[in-house]
Each structure stands twice: as structure tokens, then as C-alpha cells.
Design a protein around this motif. Structure first.
Motif, PDB file in Angstrom:
ATOM      1  N   GLY A 114       0.765  -1.261   0.058  1.00  0.00           N
ATOM      2  CA  GLY A 114       0.186  -0.027  -0.036  1.00  0.00           C
ATOM      3  C   GLY A 114       0.954   1.155   0.025  1.00  0.00           C
ATOM      4  O   GLY A 114       0.426   2.396   0.602  1.00  0.00           O
ATOM      5  N   SER A 192     -10.997  -2.966  -3.104  1.00  0.00           N
ATOM      6  CA  SER A 192      -9.916  -2.279  -3.264  1.00  0.00           C
ATOM      7  C   SER A 192     -10.143  -0.838  -3.531  1.00  0.00           C
ATOM      8  O   SER A 192     -11.133  -0.437  -4.448  1.00  0.00           O
ATOM      9  N   ARG A 193      -9.324   0.153  -2.858  1.00  0.00           N
ATOM     10  CA  ARG A 193      -9.702   1.737  -3.061  1.00  0.00           C
ATOM     11  C   ARG A 193      -9.087   1.891  -4.398  1.00  0.00           C
ATOM     12  O   ARG A 193      -9.629   2.975  -5.199  1.00  0.00           O
ATOM     13  N   HIS A 195      -8.386  -0.584  -6.843  1.00  0.00           N
ATOM     14  CA  HIS A 195      -8.185  -1.527  -8.209  1.00  0.00           C
ATOM     15  C   HIS A 195      -9.566  -2.017  -8.592  1.00  0.00           C
ATOM     16  O   HIS A 195      -9.944  -3.296  -9.010  1.00  0.00           O
ATOM     17  N   GLY A 216      -7.577   0.076   1.864  1.00  0.00           N
ATOM     18  CA  GLY A 216      -6.390  -0.150   0.845  1.00  0.00           C
ATOM     19  C   GLY A 216      -5.610  -1.376   1.554  1.00  0.00           C
ATOM     20  O   GLY A 216      -5.842  -1.876   2.797  1.00  0.00           O
ATOM     21  N   SER A 217      -4.571  -2.011   0.769  1.00  0.00           N
ATOM     22  CA  SER A 217      -3.652  -2.900   1.240  1.00  0.00           C
ATOM     23  C   SER A 217      -4.260  -4.167   1.697  1.00  0.00           C
ATOM     24  O   SER A 217      -5.384  -4.510   1.497  1.00  0.00           O
ATOM     25  N   LYS A 220      -7.936  -5.691   4.114  1.00  0.00           N
ATOM     26  CA  LYS A 220      -8.965  -6.193   3.696  1.00  0.00           C
ATOM     27  C   LYS A 220      -9.171  -7.679   4.179  1.00  0.00           C
ATOM     28  O   LYS A 220     -10.209  -8.294   4.442  1.00  0.00           O
ATOM     29  N   TYR A 232     -14.252 -10.556   0.351  1.00  0.00           N
ATOM     30  CA  TYR A 232     -13.096  -9.830  -0.321  1.00  0.00           C
ATOM     31  C   TYR A 232     -12.593 -10.240  -1.834  1.00  0.00           C
ATOM     32  O   TYR A 232     -11.818 -11.130  -1.825  1.00  0.00           O
ATOM     33  N   ARG A 234     -10.428  -9.705  -5.244  1.00  0.00           N
ATOM     34  CA  ARG A 234      -9.497  -9.138  -5.997  1.00  0.00           C
ATOM     35  C   ARG A 234      -9.512  -9.721  -7.185  1.00  0.00           C
ATOM     36  O   ARG A 234      -8.673 -10.864  -7.277  1.00  0.00           O
ATOM     37  N   THR A 238      -2.319  -9.271  -9.293  1.00  0.00           N
ATOM     38  CA  THR A 238      -1.418  -8.787  -8.258  1.00  0.00           C
ATOM     39  C   THR A 238      -0.415  -9.864  -7.951  1.00  0.00           C
ATOM     40  O   THR A 238       0.038 -10.367  -8.841  1.00  0.00           O
ATOM     41  N   ASP A 242       1.559  -9.863  -1.770  1.00  0.00           N
ATOM     42  CA  ASP A 242       0.295  -9.028  -1.548  1.00  0.00           C
ATOM     43  C   ASP A 242      -0.572 -10.290  -0.687  1.00  0.00           C
ATOM     44  O   ASP A 242      -1.586  -9.546  -0.306  1.00  0.00           O
TER      45      ASP A 242
END
Length: 293
Positions: A114, A192-193, A195, A216-217, A220, A232, A234, A238, A242
Motif C-alpha cells: 500500500g 480495493s480503493r 483497483h 487499501g492494502s 481487507k 473480499y 480481488r 497482483t 500481497d
């Protein structure tokens, strides 16, 4: 943002755990030792002013700063002390592994997950350290330096949330955490803030009704593990460092993490440059399997 100063070598750990814990396995003991390393890295980050941190772009156009470098150095020093026999793959030195095959057991590290949040003066950045064995994360530690919070877990031995303050001496107070059952009505989804995309939007429509919570980061993952968030997703590319620590913590807390297509995530894949195409993390593993089909 609050910045605290001090060198990593000044910090020790004194633990006060709520309730007895008899199961002192090697993995759990490693989680405790990695806690010390993450606290030292947190102190190194907090000693850097985000407004004057020498931010620049790496070859892959991702940002890096003196805070990233200071955390990387603190972690390298700490891991050499507490886990000298385990290979380390860090985001800031991943190129060292190109063309090499990692061993069966390896530590995956993101010294500052982040960096964008850090540079913007937001508090949602983390230090991520995971132990991967046989391609699976088995121990995870995530520290949020600016929040003074840490989450850690070991597969089959549970997960904890700790508070800490970096100073002359570090005290931690740990409490057990668990994921929560899938709700009957609206679920909470961490997004994600930076993505959020159309694929994630379509996924959320699939699990609706849902209330999105932007963050962020790797925080989550931690919100899933402590039962504040149900899922969560994503679903954009990535990297393993991460994901691995959060993966271990969520599973240790009773949840599940799957690859974007619903299968298992594998780690230590140097041939793929440690890339992850996407994933979903769930508090309720049975609900995840039902929804994913």
C-alpha cells in the motif's frame, strides 16, 4: 499521520495473551517471532515522513520510497535472526529469484503493502510476512503501523489480533479472532480503493445484496479474518507477497481463499514471476463453495 522514531534493534516484545494457549507448535512460535520482525519494520516505516520520503517509480512503474527500503532492511535483518534457515522472497528483491526454483519452504514478504496509501497520507498500509510450505501459506503476519494493529495466524492453530505501540519497549495484547457465518441478508464486501473494476462489480452483483467497504492494502484480509467483512474479491492481477500472509490469516481464522476461477492458489511460482491472476477471500468457506459452484 503519526510518525514514531527509533531503530529496529531497540524494540523487543512483551506479550499478554487473553486466556491460556497450550498449543505451542513450531509454526505458532514462528508467528510470534515474525511479530517482532513486523513491529521492527513498522517502526522503520513510521520514522519516515510520507511528505519527504524520496518517492519514485520502479521499473514496473510501481512506487517505492525510503519507507519501503527501510522496512525491507529491517525485515531482512530480523528474519536473518529469527528464521536464518528459511529462504526469503521479498517484493524489493524478487528479481533475485528470476530463473531460480524456490525451496519447498519460503518466507514471502511485502515490506510496505500500500505504498500509494502511504504516499497519500492515508493510514491503510501494511507490512506482510508469510511462511509458505509446499506452495501453501501456513503462517501469516500483517501489521498496520499507523493503526497500531497487527493480525497473525497459523493454519490449524487459530488467529489473533494484537495492538502495539512502537517505543522504548513494545507491549502487545492479543485476542483470538474468527470469521463469521454468511449473513441471511446483506453481506459486507471489502473492495480495493485503487483497483475496483468491472469484473469485481459483476462479482458483487452475483453475491448481492452487498454493502461495499473500500480499503487499501492487505487490511481487507484482516477485516475478513476478524469477522467484520464477509468477502473480499480481488479479480485483477497482483503478486504473491500481497496475498500470502492474508491468505494464511483468513484460513487460520476459519475462512477460505480461492483463485479467481475457484481453484486453489499456489505460491512460490518464480516462473510466473510470483504473479496472482486474482482471488476471492471468504469468511464462510461453505458459503463460498455454494456461491462459486
Amino acid at each position: 499521520m503519526i510518525h514514531r522514531t527509533g531503530s529496529a534493534c531497540q524494540y523487543g516484545v512483551r506479550e499478554h495473551v487473553n486466556g491460556p494457549r497450550d498449543d505451542k507448535t513450531a509454526d505458532w512460535r514462528l508467528a510470534e517471532r515474525l511479530t517482532e520482525v513486523a513491529i521492527a519494520a513498522s517502526a522503520a516505516i513510521l520514522a519516515v515522513d510520507f511528505r519527504d520520503c524520496g518517492a519514485r517509480l520502479k521499473a514496473d512503474n510501481s512506487p517505492i520510497s525510503r519507507a519501503d527500503e527501510a522496512a525491507h532492511a529491517a525485515i531482512a535483518d530480523g528474519l536473518a535472526r529469527v528464521a536464518p534457515g528459511i529462504a526469503v522472497i521479498s517484493e524489493e528483491a524478487a528479481a533475485d529469484w528470476h530463473g531460480r526454483t524456490p525451496p519447498d519452504e519460503v518466507l514471502l514478504v511485502d515490506p510496505l503493502d500500500g505504498t500509494v496509501e502511504f504516499l497519500a497520507g492515508r493510514l491503510e498500509y501494511t507490512v506482510n510476512i508469510a511462511l509458505v510450505r509446499g506452495g501453501k501459506p501456513v503462517v501469516g503476519v500483517i501489521a498496520a503501523p499507523a493503526l497500531g494493529l497487527m493480525w497473525r495466524g497459523a493454519i490449524d492453530h487459530g488467529a489473533e489480533r494484537l495492538s502495539f505501540t512502537a517505543g522504548e519497549e513494545v507491549s502487545t495484547n492479543a485476542e483470538r479472532i474468527r470469521t463469521r457465518p454468511w449473513p441471511d441478508g446483506e453481506c459486507v464486501a471489502a473492495v480495493s480503493r485503487s483497483h475496483f473494476d468491472a469484473v469485481t462489480k459483476a462479482f458483487l452483483e452475483r453475491v448481492a445484496p452487498v454493502r461495499p467497504l473500500a480499503a487499501g492494502s492487505a487490511l481487507k484480509f484482516c477485516r475478513v479474518a476478524e469477522g467484520a467483512v464477509d468477502v473480499y474479491p480481488r479479480l485483477a492481477p497482483t503478486s504473491e507477497w500481497d496475498v500470502a500472509a492474508g491468505h494464511a490469516i483468513v484460513v487460520a481464522a476459519g475462512g477460505a481463499v480461492f483463485a479467481a476461477g475457484g481453484g486453489a492458489l499456489r505460491y512460490g511460482r518464480a516462473a510466473e514471476r510470483f504473479g496472482v491472476a486474482g482471488f476471492t477471500a471468504w469468511g464462510d468457506a461453505a458459503a463460498a463453495r455454494r456461491i462459486l459452484g
